[in-house]
Write an enzyme that holds these catalytic residues in place. Structure first.
Site, PDB file in Angstrom:
ATOM      1  N   SER A  43      26.140  92.037  30.381  1.00 27.33           N
ATOM      2  CA  SER A  43      25.761  92.673  29.212  1.00 27.33           C
ATOM      3  C   SER A  43      25.140  91.947  28.231  1.00 27.33           C
ATOM      4  CB  SER A  43      26.913  93.240  28.415  1.00 27.33           C
ATOM      5  OG  SER A  43      27.803  92.296  27.911  1.00 27.33           O
ATOM      6  N   LYS A  91      28.986  91.183  21.584  1.00 29.50           N
ATOM      7  CA  LYS A  91      27.902  91.938  21.488  1.00 29.50           C
ATOM      8  C   LYS A  91      26.879  91.420  20.330  1.00 29.50           C
ATOM      9  CE  LYS A  91      28.962  94.665  24.616  1.00 29.50           C
ATOM     10  NZ  LYS A  91      28.816  94.013  26.231  1.00 29.50           N
TER      11      LYS A  91
END
Length: 188
Positions: A43, A91
């Protein structure tokens, strides 16, 4: 023989007393200052794990720097997953509270990030479980800011905040981005 037994007891006593000092100090450091975490998955590629599962990155997560929720756009942060409280996810901060963001598949095309929240996304769109899936993330879930890649050795580096140009907020109500100019005072 009695002297060796006394010497052994002193070593054991010193070890045990050192252990009872070292454990609380270590726990405090890991809880308040910083700790290391392995980054799994794709990711955050290409920023983290550019070679995939064959060489996962290990990052230093600075807990001290987020104690007052002081994060900026572009920071890579660790948060407790809003969908699974037993999991932490890493993230990039795309938008701060008050910012308006164009989403990538969220239920609303445009979102104003509510007060006390962040908009986070993985760098590898389409391969990331992020705010485009679950929406804005509460600042209370913020766990740490990735400050350095510490493994593998050939990737050792400081992590600098950056937001891809196509992911910058449409309107910003505070905070700063890395590309803002300080030349605004030339008009005086």
């Amino acid at each position: 023989m009695a002297q060796k037994t006394g010497l052994g007891r002193r070593y054991i006593r010193a070890f045990v007393s050192g252990f009872f000092v070292a454990v609380p100090v270590t726990v405090t450091v890991l809880d308040r200052l910083a700790y290391v975490a392995r980054v799994d998955g794709a990711s955050m590629q290409p920023s983290l794990n550019p070679e995939g599962a064959s060489a996962p990155d290990v990052v230093l997560l600075n807990r001290w720097s987020v104690r007052n929720y002081q994060v900026q756009r572009g920071d890579i942060v660790s948060v407790v997953s809003p969908k699974n409280p037993k999991q932490k996810i890493i993230k990039r901060v795309i938008a701060l509270e008050g910012d308006f963001i164009k989403t990538l598949g969220y239920k609303n095309r445009y979102v104003r990030v509510p007060d006390g929240h962040l908009w986070i996304e993985g760098d590898h769109h389409g391969h990331s479980f992020d705010s485009n899936t679950f929406g804005p993330v509460s600042l209370g879930l913020l766990h740490g800011r990735a400050s350095h890649i510490i493994w593998p050795p050939n990737r050792w580096q400081k992590i600098k905040p950056s937001v891809p140009p196509d992911r910058r907020p449409l309107l910003s109500w505070g905070g700063s981005t890395e590309d803002e100019d300080d030349d605004d005072d030339d008009d005086e």
